[in-house]
Design an enzyme around this catalytic site. Structure first.
Site, short mmCIF file in Angstrom:
data_model
loop_
_atom_site.label_atom_id
_atom_site.label_comp_id
_atom_site.label_asym_id
_atom_site.label_seq_id
_atom_site.Cartn_x
_atom_site.Cartn_y
_atom_site.Cartn_z
N THR B 162 -75.55 -35.56 22.48
CA THR B 162 -76.12 -36.52 21.53
C THR B 162 -77.05 -37.52 22.22
O THR B 162 -76.78 -37.96 23.34
CB THR B 162 -74.96 -37.29 20.86
OG1 THR B 162 -74.18 -36.36 20.13
CG2 THR B 162 -75.47 -38.37 19.92
N SER B 168 -76.69 -35.34 14.96
CA SER B 168 -76.37 -33.99 14.51
C SER B 168 -77.52 -33.01 14.72
O SER B 168 -77.32 -31.81 14.76
CB SER B 168 -75.98 -34.03 13.03
OG SER B 168 -74.80 -34.78 12.85
N GLY B 201 -68.16 -39.89 25.68
CA GLY B 201 -66.87 -40.24 26.27
C GLY B 201 -66.93 -40.00 27.76
O GLY B 201 -67.60 -39.07 28.23
N ARG B 339 -38.17 -48.90 -0.19
CA ARG B 339 -38.64 -50.20 -0.65
C ARG B 339 -38.42 -50.33 -2.15
O ARG B 339 -38.72 -49.42 -2.92
CB ARG B 339 -40.12 -50.31 -0.33
CG ARG B 339 -40.81 -51.55 -0.86
CD ARG B 339 -40.51 -52.74 0.00
NE ARG B 339 -41.30 -53.90 -0.36
CZ ARG B 339 -41.10 -55.10 0.18
NH1 ARG B 339 -40.12 -55.27 1.06
NH2 ARG B 339 -41.84 -56.12 -0.16
N GLY B 429 -48.53 -55.54 2.49
CA GLY B 429 -48.82 -56.30 3.71
C GLY B 429 -48.23 -55.64 4.95
O GLY B 429 -48.83 -55.67 6.02
N THR B 450 -67.74 -38.47 11.73
CA THR B 450 -69.15 -38.27 12.08
C THR B 450 -69.35 -37.58 13.43
O THR B 450 -70.45 -37.13 13.70
CB THR B 450 -69.94 -39.60 12.07
OG1 THR B 450 -69.20 -40.61 12.77
CG2 THR B 450 -70.17 -40.07 10.64
N GLU B 452 -68.83 -34.58 16.40
CA GLU B 452 -68.87 -33.11 16.28
C GLU B 452 -69.57 -32.70 14.98
O GLU B 452 -69.20 -31.71 14.35
CB GLU B 452 -67.45 -32.52 16.32
CG GLU B 452 -66.76 -32.69 17.66
CD GLU B 452 -67.31 -31.76 18.73
OE1 GLU B 452 -67.65 -30.62 18.40
OE2 GLU B 452 -67.42 -32.19 19.89
#
Lengths: 704, 704
Positions: B162, B168, B201, B339, B429, B450, B452
């Site tokens: 990239t 892409s 990376g 809950r 919460g 987004t 690969e």
């Protein structure tokens, strides 16, 4: 602020075909629209918005949680004391240095989200919840005694309502406040772990006091939830929070999915004693001998009146969600107007993202919905100010305000999360980098969808109100379809304005054979209104009918009937919120003076109206409101409108009034266009001097 | 693991009414289903899943970005060397210590997301991208020379594909590799800022080498994108990355919306020279004199073959997204089963969240879709292993694999984000607190949508393949509606299995008058298949027809025609992915031996199929595939199924095989039930000894 490159000549030319060919292409008067959007308190909003450009108030992403918490507290001290305008005091009484101006206060408060959502929420806890509880639930004497410290931040406070075991169901909180006539004190007590006060901003570190909601018990009678002013920590010499006071304990909620600058935590009370005079006594007081008195006889109505006086939180979250949607979309649209990817129309020129239909589909309907959210919020703010300034404070107005706040808060705080996610993805990998802001906003806004009332619970409140009003309406006046329809529209619009719009109401809309005419018909505001209002009316009516047997059933059967209609009930509330927002947008159109702007904004309104109809198209078909043929035109007409809006996209986000120092996203700063210009210049130079390598592909072609 | 309290007797009783009344209530065989879900490499998957319970590999939320990056690198060293099974080497050749087992490798890799998504992605960069590029694009000699260092992590590497300007659209990367025959070297060069390699990376800190994609230029001809092995940093004495090598520069991407343990960064090259032999030369080589040769003559096909060999990233992300959906839903369902909030059926007993219809609607269809995602991924993994183990490696299989990977990755990585968001909100919460894991997963998984390949771009690839195949099909065999329909189903299912299912295909389904029969009809698997397949067929056919004029048009007109159909194109791809997933689920049902489990799982499959139909109900109505009357039954039938699944919800998430040490969410650990038991015991004791205060409300009632 905008390079002209994002307004492609070809598209501008092509969209003015057909019916619009004769008219010149309209332009948005960005400055004028921007001015209109400032609303009723333009100077206060501008003041707050300007402050958000001061780096002192910006979110610093590099800080640790502890550092971020301290920074936000320091920022609050500046808001409280260093700002000579004291905007954060506007809602408080003039006699205490405030402005008695609740609407102006919120208009400013909402803009804090631009600086740092943590600052907004921590400030909201201090002035909008803790101090507000004193203001709205306290007597004048209590206001005079307790508000100054809350206002000037010498007493940082927590708002201790929610418990581990009870969030949105406030009536069931388990903390008790038992009156002891011997000492004229209340004993505040946490009976078990589920009753710990939880998710309280300021509670983990900074609060020295709290407004604690507890069941008031005196003389063996539980009078329901009341609010108590309870000191929780010592104040040290330098004005900071010290150790917990005897009987008080707490836990730090630690890291959260966002809002790291807010020190959320838990509080528990082990028989903590507070003076009788620290029950905030506006709606209920206890005499020295333990006798309970209240100006509101019904415990249920008293509870809802007390809670209702705290509606401001929901109102302000609606505004903050609207603002955050604007920030995200402004970033994504500015980037999409510059970013190019893949070639389509030209072999050498790559295509700008906004020139892809899928990209327009992702972003433009959200621009339209954000405008709708904005205009609806403006009306909510008006109503809020009417009620809380005392100008038009009637029980009916209060009830309308609460319903509208619940409907809009539930809608906009869900919408903003979906919008920020879509913006993030629309910006590709760049959207994921923190320096481009979108993920940071998403993380911080995430909790807005569940605090101040879980959105699903809020929508049920709205629906119950609608169904209840419907039942009253049936008893009262005519129950003809037109009468019901008018009732529904009255709920969502100024009744005076739109009576005429109901002429064709209650009957399925007749279909014209010509799809062109069908599109024209759908563009008609009255058609949109009818379709939207009819859906609300029908859903409410259907649910009301379906729930009727529950009234006389045993509790288990009644619960089951309710359960079977719960999804539909929520759907009715959503439809009501949609109509509210559409109506507000349509009314606002009338205030747009510039003809070009009004024309473009009408397209934007149409996009909003028609995407609402598209979203529920199956409902309109199943219920015979639209024919298959007309339904087919909805999507293609929306797509045409989106193409027509293409040249105005950047203007539409610019009109929101947020410049580079508000957006603070590298990809929205113009760097992308600069980089691309550099790349194109490089290739152009190569072509010019013949230094470009020939591609293997063209070589093969030329040889074959 | 599960308290019995979450299986309310009343509901179990009520759902077995009607047609199912005669049969005993089925139970899910959790252990048996769990075993089936382990798939083709159960031991390897179990090994990886067990490793995820080792705290050494857990995400530590308290770390700073820098500390997190180092921790993950240390974890990778353990994976590379300390694990005597060397699971991360499974995809590599046996001769180098690997296992020649690409499927088993991914089965294990996918489970790393349970430990820490940063570990998964940083490991994915090292072994799935950097080393994989050497494996798939290098010659055997290059593999022998370069793979060992990549495998044992003595050479941490970046995968430099990239660029800032091109995500892409890999074919357009601007980095050049120009061959210099004088020195027999390639000159790697970044010509402008948009050509900086970005979001890599390992690039910010740890990489000492990179596989760099660049335009290969030799003798003045550009042969398109090829991959080069390029050292980028010195290796210091202790085996860590040192300074950049001459000509290499870089930037740290810094904080991101998630994956803080991955050191993403940029790289740029200023005339960096690498030996001729470090062009990874499997698909294209340059002789000493600069002559280019390739086994694939067409530059286009060569490019796609090279890219296609890297499909593994997409396959593994699909699996990771499926796993993360399971974690989020398991947490939310376990909490929702314990809950309680608000009373409905009982005055003293609050209602469990899962007993609310809105809560079931939020979570249960997502359980169903997660199962569909799982089964489809299992098939994808099979196909991947078939191709990459060499067992069934044909160009057709490769193309099918790429299409399927694109369709499923684009669907599941969007689905997981919506699911985690819904789970977060469904937990209120508590869902926002980091210790409950959901927001952390959401932040880390965000970028999966987004990287690969952007999901929208991937869906377009899928649609183009479908439209292309359709065109071929038209030329080849019959073009009858049934022929087209068969073609579509063949794309998504094992052709042999389902020929018979097409008997009623291509005609609108006749409507029975009785809604009860209508529901029965919709429950029929063949009806669901027909409705889903018909939609794919029709969408593909419509788009193919609409795009036809573009073939002979000028580029601008062609681009415009394409633009006008782009949204529809993406929709066709989505519909295809839906059919794929539904078919995989339906096939998997046949493997379920236990009758009770099969019955429940059939309901789950029906929920998936019918919610797909519900989602696109307007399309079915507009296109005459469903009558209004039948359409009306879809939603109510789904709601009935969701109620029927209520007693099995916890079993269905338990079957995914993730225990407390995988989920690591406090709210999913049983504390909620404990707290509630304590609260209920407190009130029960008060009622028993008469110490409970009387409520003001009942007091008023008794007095009136």
């Amino acid at each position: 602020m905008t390079a002209t490159s994002d307004r492609p000549a070809t598209l501008t030319a092509t969209v003015t075909s057909g019916a619009d060919a004769a008219k010149p292409a309209p332009r948005v008067d960005v400055a004028g629209l921007s001015e209109q959007l400032l609303g009723r308190w333009p100077d206060w909003r501008r003041h707050a918005r300007d402050r958000s450009t001061d780096p002192t108030f910006w979110k610093d992403e590099s800080l640790s949680m502890d550092e971020h918490r301290e920074r936000v507290l320091d920022q609050m001290r500046l808001l409280a004391c260093a700002d000579e305008k004291h905007q954060v005091w506007l809602a408080f009484p003039e006699r205490l240095g405030g402005g008695d101006s609740p609407g102006a206060n919120l208009a400013g408060f909402e803009e804090l989200v631009v600086a740092d959502p943590s600052l907004q929420i921590k400030a909201g806890v201090q002035w909008g919840l803790f101090a507000s509880a004193i203001l709205h639930l306290g007597t004048p004497e209590q206001q005079d005694r307790l508000l100054p410290g809350a206002m000037d931040l010498s007493v940082p406070g927590a708002f201790a309502m929610t418990e581990v075991g009870h969030g949105s169901d406030v009536a069931s909180v388990a903390t008790t406040a038992t009156y002891d006539p011997e000492t004229e004190e209340f004993v505040i007590h946490t009976p078990f772990r589920a009753a710990w006060k939880e998710f309280l901003g300021n509670a983990a570190v900074h609060a020295t006091a709290a407004t604690v909601f507890a069941q008031l018990i005196t003389n063996g009678v539980n009078h329901g939830v009341h609010c108590f002013y309870v000191p929780v920590r010592e104040t040290t010499g330098d004005g900071r929070a010290g150790a917990f006071l005897p009987g008080v304990s707490g836990l730090d909620d630690g890291l959260k999915g966002g809002l790291r600058g807010v020190d959320n935590g838990r509080l528990a009370f082990d028989h903590v004693r507070v003076p009788r005079t620290d029950l905030l006594a506006r709606y209920g007081a206890v005499a020295a001998d333990g006798t309970y008195t209240s100006s509101i006889d019904s415990p249920g109505r008293r509870f809802f009146t007390m809670l209702g006086s705290l509606v401001q939180g929901r109102v302000s979250l609606d505004g903050a969600a609207s603002t955050a949607s604007k920030l995200g979309l402004a970033i994504a649209v500015r980037y999409g107007a510059e970013r190019r990817q893949f070639t389509s129309a030209s072999p050498v020129e790559e295509t700008v993202l906004l020139d892809y239909a899928t990209h327009r589909r992702r972003l433009f309907p959200r621009i339209a919905e954000t405008y709708a959210t904005h205009f609806a919020h403006d009306r909510l703010l008006d109503l809020f100010d009417d009620v809380f300034s005392g100008e038009k404070d009637t029980p009916e107005q209060r009830e309308d305000l609460e319903t509208m706040a619940a409907a809009l808060k539930a809608t906009s705080t869900t919408f903003v999360l979906e919008t920020l996610q879509e913006c993030r993805v629309a910006c590709g990998g760049a959207g994921f980098i923190t320096e481009n802001r979108i993920t940071s906003l998403h993380h911080d806004l995430d909790v807005y969808a569940t605090f101040e009332g879980d959105n699903t619970v809020l929508l049920q409140l709205v629906a119950k109100r609608l169904v209840g009003d419907y039942a009253k309406h049936l008893k009262g006046t005519t129950s003809s379809p037109a009468g019901i329809a008018r009732f529904v529209v009255d709920q969502a619009t100024d009744a005076a304005l739109h009576r005429t719009g109901l002429r064709r109401f209650g009957q399925a809309i007749a279909d014209a054979g010509d799809p062109r005419r069908a599109a024209g018909h759908l563009r008609d505001a009255e058609t949109q209104r009818e379709l939207l209002a009819d859906r609300v009316a029908t859903l409410v009516e259907d649910v009301a009918m379906a729930l009727r047997p529950a009234q006389k059933a045993d509790p288990v059967t009644a619960a089951r009937i309710f359960d079977q209609n719960q999804v539909q009930l929520v759907e009715a509330a959503r439809a009501h919120a949609d109509l509210l927002r559409w109506s507000a947008f349509t009314e606002a159109l009338e205030q747009v003076a510039d003809p070009g702007t009004r024309r473009v904004m009408t397209w934007v309104r149409d996009v909003f109206g028609l995407t609402l109809i598209e979203r529920n198209l199956a409902w309109y078909l199943v219920n015979g409101r639209l024919s298959a043929q007309r339904a087919r035109t909805v999507t293609s007409y929306v797509d045409r409108l989106l193409e027509r809006l293409r040249p105005h996209a950047v203007d539409l986000v610019d009109a929101w009034g947020y410049g580079p120092d508000h957006l603070r996203a590298v990809i929205a700063s113009g760097v992308e266009a600069e980089r691309q210009d550099e790349a194109r210049a490089y290739y152009a130079a190569q072509r010019a001097d013949g230094s470009a390598p020939i591609s293997e592909k063209s070589l093969k072609k030329s040889r074959s």
